[in-house]
Design an enzyme around this catalytic site. Sequence first.
Site, short mmCIF file in Angstrom:
data_model
loop_
_atom_site.label_atom_id
_atom_site.label_comp_id
_atom_site.label_asym_id
_atom_site.label_seq_id
_atom_site.Cartn_x
_atom_site.Cartn_y
_atom_site.Cartn_z
N ARG A 248 0.86 -1.19 0.00
CA ARG A 248 0.00 0.00 0.00
C ARG A 248 0.89 1.24 0.00
O ARG A 248 1.81 1.36 0.82
CB ARG A 248 -0.90 -0.01 1.23
CG ARG A 248 -1.92 1.12 1.27
CD ARG A 248 -2.74 1.04 2.55
NE ARG A 248 -3.51 -0.18 2.59
CZ ARG A 248 -3.86 -0.80 3.73
NH1 ARG A 248 -3.46 -0.31 4.89
NH2 ARG A 248 -4.60 -1.89 3.71
N LYS B 276 -3.40 1.19 15.03
CA LYS B 276 -3.39 2.08 13.86
C LYS B 276 -3.99 3.44 14.20
O LYS B 276 -4.78 3.57 15.14
CB LYS B 276 -4.18 1.43 12.72
CG LYS B 276 -5.66 1.29 13.01
CD LYS B 276 -6.42 0.62 11.89
CE LYS B 276 -6.32 -0.89 11.96
NZ LYS B 276 -7.23 -1.58 11.03
N LYS C 83 -5.57 7.01 12.14
CA LYS C 83 -6.00 7.50 10.83
C LYS C 83 -6.50 8.93 10.92
O LYS C 83 -7.20 9.29 11.86
CB LYS C 83 -7.10 6.60 10.26
CG LYS C 83 -6.67 5.15 10.05
CD LYS C 83 -7.80 4.30 9.52
CE LYS C 83 -7.34 2.86 9.28
NZ LYS C 83 -8.41 2.00 8.75
N CYS D 49 -14.76 -3.76 0.29
CA CYS D 49 -13.35 -4.05 0.56
C CYS D 49 -12.90 -5.21 -0.32
O CYS D 49 -13.70 -5.82 -1.03
CB CYS D 49 -13.16 -4.40 2.03
SG CYS D 49 -13.88 -5.99 2.50
N CYS E 262 -15.52 -8.86 6.55
CA CYS E 262 -15.39 -9.10 7.98
C CYS E 262 -15.78 -7.82 8.70
O CYS E 262 -15.99 -6.79 8.06
CB CYS E 262 -13.95 -9.52 8.33
SG CYS E 262 -12.78 -8.13 8.36
N CYS F 158 -13.06 -2.00 6.72
CA CYS F 158 -12.22 -1.28 5.77
C CYS F 158 -13.01 -0.40 4.80
O CYS F 158 -12.54 0.66 4.40
CB CYS F 158 -11.35 -2.26 4.98
SG CYS F 158 -10.08 -3.05 5.99
#
Length: 1529
Positions: free
Chosen positions: A1024, A1163, A1165, A1384, A1429, A1433
């Site tokens: 990515r 994470k 963001k 996703c 899931c 995302c």
Amino acid sequence: MADVKLTTPEEAVAAIAYLASDVVVSVQPSLASDSDFSSHLKQLAAKKAPSLVATSSDAVPEIQSVRHNTDPLLSVFTPIRAGRLVSVTTTSSILLPSVAHLYKLANFPVVLHVALEPKSFPDYSAITSIRNSGWTFLQSWSLQEAHDIALTAHALAIRSGKGVIHFFDPSSSASAEPVDIASVDVIRSVLNLDNVRRFQSAPIAGASIYADDGRVAVVSDQPESSLAPAPVAVSGVPASETGPASPTTTSHSSIKSSQQSAASSPPLPSTATTIESTVPIVSSEDIHKYVTSIWSQLSDLLGRQYNAFEWRGAAKAETCLFLFGSDVTLFSDAIVQAQADDSFANAGLLIPRLYRPWLGATLLDAIPKSVKKVAVLERVSRKTTKWGPILIDVLTSVKSAAGGVETIVGHQLGYISKETVQQALRGVFQNLTSEKPVQNLEVGEREAPEQPSEYGLEKPKLETAYTKILDQLFGTRAFIANSLESDNAGISSTISATPEFGFGSLLARKERRKKFVGEVKAAASSGQFLTETPKRALANWVANSEDVKKSEEAAEEAVSKLTIDNSRSSKALLEHKHFFRKQSLWLVGSDAWSYDLGNSGVHHVLASGENVNLLIIDSTPYSERAAADANRRKKDIGLYAMNFGNAYVASTAVYSSYTQVLQAMDEADKFNGPSVVLAYLPYFGEHDSPLTVLQETKKAVDLGYWPLYRWNPENEKKGEPNFSLDSERIKKELKEFLDRDNRLTQMMRNDPQFGGVLSEDFGTEIRAQQKRQAKNAYNQLLEGLFGAPLTILFGSDNGNATSLAKRLGSRGRARGLKTTVMAMEDYPVEDLPTEENIVILTSTAGQGEFPQNGKPFWDAIKDSTELDLASVRFSVFALGDSHYWPRKEDRVYYNKPGKDLDRVLANFGATRLADIGLGDDQDPDGYQTGYQEWEPKLWEALGVANVDGLPDEPPPITNEDIKIESNYLRGTIAEELKDTSTGAMSAANGQLTKFHGTYMQDDRDLRDERKAQGLEPAYSFMIRCRLPGGVSTAKQWIQMDDISNELGNETMKLTTRQTFQFHGVVKGKLKPAMQAINRALMSTIAACGDVNRNVMCSPLPAQSKYHREVYECSKRISDHLLPTTSAYHEIWLTDDDDKKTQVAGDAVQDFEPLYGPTYLPRKFKVSIAIPPHNDVDVYAHDIGLIAIKGSDGHLEGFNLLAGGGMGATHNNKKTYPQVGRTLGFVKADQVHMACEKVMLVQRDFGDRKNRKHARLKYTIDDMGVDVFRAKVEERWGQPFEPARAFHFDSNVDTFGWTKDEHGMNHFTFFIENGRIEDTPEFRMKTGLREMAAVHKGEFRLTPNQHLILSNVADEDVPAMKALMAQYKLDNLQFSALRLSSSACVAFPTCGLAMAESERYLPVLISKLEGCLEENGLRQDSIVMRMTGCPNGCARPWLAEVAFVGKAFGAYNMYLGGGYHGQRLNKLYRSSIKEDEILAIMKPMLKRYATERNEGERFGDWTIRAGIIKATTEGRDFHEGVAEEESDEE
């Protein structure tokens, strides 16, 4: 089947074949189209109806569906030699192409049931052409007879040991009344099961399907009934008047007996492969004797009588029709209903029921002595002699014997209908009774009314993929000689599709062009034109006519000049103007050409050396390749062609590498000689979805079944290798395979008897040997240890059961037990009865299913009838989630695998060490609660509960440990990149590579198959990029495109975080890919991992100046929060000599001023929205910034939101999605500092012990917003200002053209789910690259996975529009639902996916669009998102309607999200599949269309209508759901 009513002869035949066979080979028009037989066969098999003879465990015969043009009789050899009774249901179209097999199979008890074609006008020459192949031929001509003669055929094949062909005209029973199937007792009696079992108990030696191995059928010692058949009455005529003039047989042969010298079993109906002189071979008389006996039985049991030759008519008739063809009943009725003065009023009718062997004496006995004249009527379209074969048979028998017949006249029988039969009979008898009758007189019409053949060639929908590529590459230059659309007057589609026909057509085409070149040459020198201009243009063209490029240019000029000239000479040349272009000549065929009987045409093309191209499309799915028996293996045309040495050869697969297909076809066209392009397009049915084809292709290519390669003999002249292998992942394995194959070939030549074994698929054997060797090796290690043995098996998908099992094993060893731990799939099940103590830990997958590595064990024991575990002690611990399937009726799935194991092992007699333990994710400590109760009981039962001196167990390694030990993200990544023994990274390095922007994945489409082959998973890496604001230059776009083609899987993904993502990058290409991204002035560092990730920014094409100001802030934030470790540079960006450019000499000691050595807990963001567009879903991120425009039109600052986040876990109410909470306003020049301070508070206060509770949203919820704000302000040294007013009206993209305030143009493309790829139907990737090559502006990636072509000047718009039209990139005619959708990646690469997403959402929307149209909602935007899931995302929790994967094919459905992205949705239905989704959505959409208020959005309406409750914030996400979860078991 006793209550079954049979309505067609095919149904009657299918029923008997099913009852009387082990294997029924069902020949079909295509895999997707049933034949008139196969539909009935499949119905019986689906009902599990038992056969009378099948030896399978459930007595259900095997139904093998085979396409009619793939040499179907090859499927007979293996089962019949294995002692399995085989029947074939087919039309007559396969008989002549299969004649070589028919001769070989004649001495096996095989039955062919043949429906003659064409249906309305059957051609009996298919039967007469093979009459001397050694088979017995029986004919039926009514529905009842089809049933009885089918039964006769099977009984006769078993009794005689010879093949029997039962043929019939299906149309003759069109108006018949339904009939009953005979009782099971009758069928069993007629078949004689003793004979059946004798055959089945003695497999037949032999391996060749070409050479004669000496097998013949021999006479057995079974006596026959000698009952004479009774006369058969014709409707309306007493039996005494219609009986035969004399007995059917004049004498009876003595009953013969024999003994087999080499057989240990009783004599068989058909036995020896080598015949001794004393053993009598089955003769024609024996066949007659056997069939007469069978018919006697039928007469006794059913009252229906049959004879070898059936006589119908008066016993003293003087004229007779011998009929072979057409409807017997039609002629019989016409004779019975004749007027007294009709010439045929007293004629008799004679029909051969036993056509072969032809018994002349029996024929003579059947003809009354009074008969003087015989008219032979035969329908044989393909005669090989002047006289018809039936006429010759009758003449030979009658004329050579004494009798009263004086005249025999042959007639060719055409199409006869009920209206014309009497006229036809008058013509026949007028000719028969004339003084000089005419032989071969045609009777009836030559042509029947047209009916499409059931077995015509059908081109599968998907098969057009390759012909579309031909069209894309060569345009009007492409000429496909044998296209199914070609107009080949008078030639059947079957013949015109053969390589021979197509090759001849291409040769004719080449000759015609050669002649045309000559005509143009003559015209250029002496043609009569109005001006001299055409001559110069034609001369130029002639000089370049064989050069593709130059002739194309010259052709344009020549055609233009001729058109202007318009003279007679010009018009004559323009009539064939297509020859001005040097055509690319192609033959397109199927894998039918790979079988022996279709391969000769390929040989002709190769041997000719002509410059023609073959495109051969192979459709065998990888998952069916092992099911095909050895004798059906196709020739490897690629290898065959390479051995010629003069041919270009390529093996391609459009669903694996589109680019390689283009390259191969282009090279084939340029090659001066024959070219063969093998094209893989697997399908089970002609209407398979592209997803099915993709999955099968990936398996085939990845595992070497279908390698991608190119072979170009001309490369040798250039000093380049002839062979290029293009399927990257299997290079090493394929080379080893080729090396091994060379040795095997030699061995098979020396010892042919081993050939079948040596060329078997080794996958299953390898796995079995691996299991055995692993267990034996471990057992050796345990030898000499004291203590009881304990075997621990685990089945695990997510690692929990694996960890528990390994820890249990360690604890067992510490207690002195001899402990073995292994996956359930690795355990040799045959050892189970020998175990003393066995413990199994299994998690629950999908809908109460075993994990992947537990399925083989369960499949092996669940239906076993032989396991005796009386001496085995066992216990089971199951891991599951009692709320995962909340509906009461679904609660059976909770821990179902463990419960099933516990029950089955006990049923086999095993004793429980401890009752089953149930781990429940809903317990306070998850599955550990149940485990802590269960484990002590196990030690107690094993007598090792109280053991002193047990060692302390080390704590489990956490992500925090990995980060600390990594030396600022280095780990041992650099060392593992050099390890070529595996495509994987270690678990610890796998966590660290995320910080570098790459995840290790494996292809889940291939996981099971590679495991079965003994291979490691198909590991690859996702990369990515970090692309702040999603802005890319045109040059960077081209560089990204190159990376995807050369180092990835030839696709790019535009992500929901506005960046590029590459998939399928294998480990060996990981470093080159990182370096290529760096050369493009991009990076991947911090694109993943526990750091601040890619900073998002609304693209806002309509306000470019303002966007530039906001975009600069996004870059500043991204740069400011970037990790400073030099590990990224050291690992990925080394010099060519691999020397690292290090910081501060050789002793590297990094410092992370913001992150520290452990970075963030999870994470982080950041996103920036520019009102009124919330396309970035600003509420969904750890930090959400809402740009505020000042009164001067410039950026003033941002409202800062904190604590949004999408990750959750199904049914774990401690996890939930959350929206960001407002902290206040911050000025533009301070925004990066404010973001830093928010991040630092999270760094210091975030939960580092529980990663499920580590995101900023939980930190804020635990602290409270005010406390959190205060801590940020304390570190920042200043307070937030009050938030400013703003307004959002959408979070979807606006598609099409728009103009900004500077007059620059922008176009937003619809990129479904962000996938940039080429397909034969839509060359999106190529088109975007072409645009990037001339684009002077930039590209902007949108948060909704779409793409904006930005900053196009007015003068450049026409060129851009032309390219967009050429590549169909200007198509925006999609439903608003599709335009507002997002998904996703999910399967196949995401390891967390529980269900499909990107590959399925477009399919689901297609099934809803009809409902949208019906209710006037096509243009109404509804935000729909899907993820595989619950990690979120694609930000599903903010969608108006969302589907979140729960298990394969099952989704949780959520409703009520805000259209502007401001409100979370809520669970509406749990674990629903497609049929339920459609049943819910369609009525709901209809209600919305009729009940909504003006401007009311779908999510708002679902709340107002009371369908769902509104979610005010994340902590009430689980409250008041529409489908409450019950705690009941």
